[in-house]
Scaffold this motif. Structure first.
Motif, PDB file in Angstrom:
ATOM      1  N   UNK A 169       0.849  -1.184   0.000  1.00 27.32           N
ATOM      2  CA  UNK A 169       0.000   0.000   0.000  1.00 27.32           C
ATOM      3  C   UNK A 169       0.886   1.237   0.000  1.00 27.32           C
ATOM      4  N   UNK A 170       0.425   2.292  -0.671  1.00 24.74           N
ATOM      5  CA  UNK A 170       1.231   3.497  -0.843  1.00 24.74           C
ATOM      6  C   UNK A 170       0.399   4.738  -0.556  1.00 24.74           C
ATOM      7  N   UNK A 171       1.024   5.714   0.120  1.00 22.70           N
ATOM      8  CA  UNK A 171       0.400   7.001   0.370  1.00 22.70           C
ATOM      9  C   UNK A 171       1.420   8.100   0.129  1.00 22.70           C
ATOM     10  N   UNK A 172       0.995   9.267  -0.378  1.00 17.27           N
ATOM     11  CA  UNK A 172       1.906  10.412  -0.446  1.00 17.27           C
ATOM     12  C   UNK A 172       2.347  10.814   0.958  1.00 17.27           C
ATOM     13  N   UNK A 173       3.616  11.114   1.128  1.00 16.12           N
ATOM     14  CA  UNK A 173       4.123  11.492   2.444  1.00 16.12           C
ATOM     15  C   UNK A 173       3.362  12.684   3.000  1.00 16.12           C
ATOM     16  N   UNK A 174       3.021  13.632   2.122  1.00 20.33           N
ATOM     17  CA  UNK A 174       2.342  14.832   2.582  1.00 20.33           C
ATOM     18  C   UNK A 174       0.950  14.599   3.120  1.00 20.33           C
ATOM     19  N   UNK A 175       0.389  13.419   2.914  1.00 18.33           N
ATOM     20  CA  UNK A 175      -0.944  13.095   3.417  1.00 18.33           C
ATOM     21  C   UNK A 175      -0.913  12.586   4.839  1.00 18.33           C
ATOM     22  N   UNK A 176       0.194  12.740   5.519  1.00 23.57           N
ATOM     23  CA  UNK A 176       0.349  12.177   6.850  1.00 23.57           C
ATOM     24  C   UNK A 176       1.020  13.166   7.785  1.00 23.57           C
ATOM     25  N   UNK A 177       0.537  13.258   9.034  1.00 22.40           N
ATOM     26  CA  UNK A 177       1.244  14.069  10.021  1.00 22.40           C
ATOM     27  C   UNK A 177       2.668  13.596  10.278  1.00 22.40           C
ATOM     28  N   UNK A 178       2.992  12.353   9.887  1.00 22.36           N
ATOM     29  CA  UNK A 178       4.359  11.882  10.025  1.00 22.36           C
ATOM     30  C   UNK A 178       5.326  12.752   9.231  1.00 22.36           C
ATOM     31  N   UNK A 179       4.790  13.522   8.289  1.00 21.76           N
ATOM     32  CA  UNK A 179       5.622  14.446   7.512  1.00 21.76           C
ATOM     33  C   UNK A 179       6.345  15.442   8.404  1.00 21.76           C
ATOM     34  N   UNK A 180       5.849  15.650   9.619  1.00 24.24           N
ATOM     35  CA  UNK A 180       6.534  16.568  10.533  1.00 24.24           C
ATOM     36  C   UNK A 180       7.957  16.094  10.809  1.00 24.24           C
ATOM     37  N   UNK A 181       8.190  14.780  10.754  1.00 25.78           N
ATOM     38  CA  UNK A 181       9.525  14.231  10.969  1.00 25.78           C
ATOM     39  C   UNK A 181      10.378  14.261   9.712  1.00 25.78           C
ATOM     40  N   UNK A 182       9.730  14.350   8.557  1.00 26.57           N
ATOM     41  CA  UNK A 182      10.431  14.110   7.301  1.00 26.57           C
ATOM     42  C   UNK A 182      10.747  15.369   6.509  1.00 26.57           C
ATOM     43  N   UNK A 183      10.084  16.481   6.815  1.00 22.47           N
ATOM     44  CA  UNK A 183      10.282  17.713   6.056  1.00 22.47           C
ATOM     45  C   UNK A 183      10.911  18.776   6.941  1.00 22.47           C
ATOM     46  N   UNK A 193       3.637  17.909  21.624  1.00 25.66           N
ATOM     47  CA  UNK A 193       2.894  18.654  20.606  1.00 25.66           C
ATOM     48  C   UNK A 193       1.918  17.734  19.893  1.00 25.66           C
ATOM     49  N   UNK A 194       0.756  18.281  19.556  1.00 20.11           N
ATOM     50  CA  UNK A 194      -0.230  17.562  18.754  1.00 20.11           C
ATOM     51  C   UNK A 194      -0.200  18.138  17.347  1.00 20.11           C
ATOM     52  N   UNK A 195      -0.103  17.261  16.354  1.00 21.80           N
ATOM     53  CA  UNK A 195      -0.001  17.689  14.964  1.00 21.80           C
ATOM     54  C   UNK A 195      -1.156  17.101  14.170  1.00 21.80           C
ATOM     55  N   UNK A 196      -1.848  17.970  13.421  1.00 18.64           N
ATOM     56  CA  UNK A 196      -2.860  17.496  12.473  1.00 18.64           C
ATOM     57  C   UNK A 196      -3.137  18.598  11.465  1.00 18.64           C
ATOM     58  N   UNK A 197      -3.723  18.218  10.366  1.00 20.07           N
ATOM     59  CA  UNK A 197      -4.085  19.160   9.314  1.00 20.07           C
ATOM     60  C   UNK A 197      -5.574  19.420   9.414  1.00 20.07           C
TER      61      UNK A 197
END
Length: 204
Positions: A95-109, A131-135
């Motif tokens: 399964x694949x998702x764009x990185x930007x579709x995930x709050x995990x992007x906070x670690x990656x960008x 910290x709480x992260x969400x879009x």
């Protein structure tokens, strides 16, 4: 079968309690994230059923992360700089998702401004920052609540201890980190993976 660790990308269901921690703590988290180019750590993952699995995490910014599970767990999570993959070797599924579709992007960008989508959570401990992260524009992406310990020897004075995640189906996953190491050389081939699908390309 282990629960899909997609919940790694999501977070807590409890409402955010904001403004109980100094605003400077959020800036310190931003400084920490910008100071980290690579990170390796052991991790312990607990799912909503209380099942615990362990493994190693390898991160290289921007955009790359690998969760290598312990022997006997036929799963792998890898981000290759563009996409986040969940690979299940038991059922030969990817399964694949764009990185930007995930709050995990906070670690990656490292360039992302967390002040636009992160809120401080009270911890009751001046040595701990959460910290709480969400879009807000995409609640389907879920939430992730990250916990840092203040540590003068770590980048930006903070040590990431782990996070709690909740996906849109209320599947909660807790990740606890250990033996964190920062900014050592990590080769790009650490984020390659073997595609288990019969007709899929090999050795991504």
């Amino acid at each position: 079968m282990f629960a899909r660790p997609l919940a790694l990308t999501l977070a807590l269901a409890t409402p955010a309690l904001v403004a109980a921690a100094p605003a400077g703590d959020l800036a310190q988290v931003q400084q920490h994230l910008q100071s980290v180019s690579t990170m390796t750590a052991g991790f312990s993952q607990t799912d909503r059923n209380g099942r615990v699995v362990t493994g190693t995490m390898t991160l290289k910014r921007p955009g790359k992360i690998r969760f290598q599970y312990e022997k006997g767990v036929p799963q792998l999570i890898v981000a290759d700089g563009n996409s986040l993959y969940f690979i299940d070797y038991q059922v030969r599924q990817v399964d694949r998702w764009p990185i930007g579709n995930s709050p995990l992007a906070v670690l990656l960008n490292p360039k992302r401004d967390i002040t636009k989508y992160a809120k401080l959570q009270p911890t009751g401990d001046p040595g701990v920052v959460s910290i709480e992260v969400h879009d807000p524009g995409h609640p389907e992406y879920g939430r992730i609540t990250m916990v840092f310990q203040k540590n003068g020897t770590a980048p930006g004075g903070l040590m990431l201890q782990g996070w709690v995640a909740l996906d849109s189906q209320n599947n909660r996953t807790t990740i606890r980190l250990s033996n964190q190491r920062f900014n050592a050389a990590v080769a790009d081939n650490a984020f390659r993976w073997n595609d288990p699908r019969p007709q899929g390309p090999r050795g991504r």
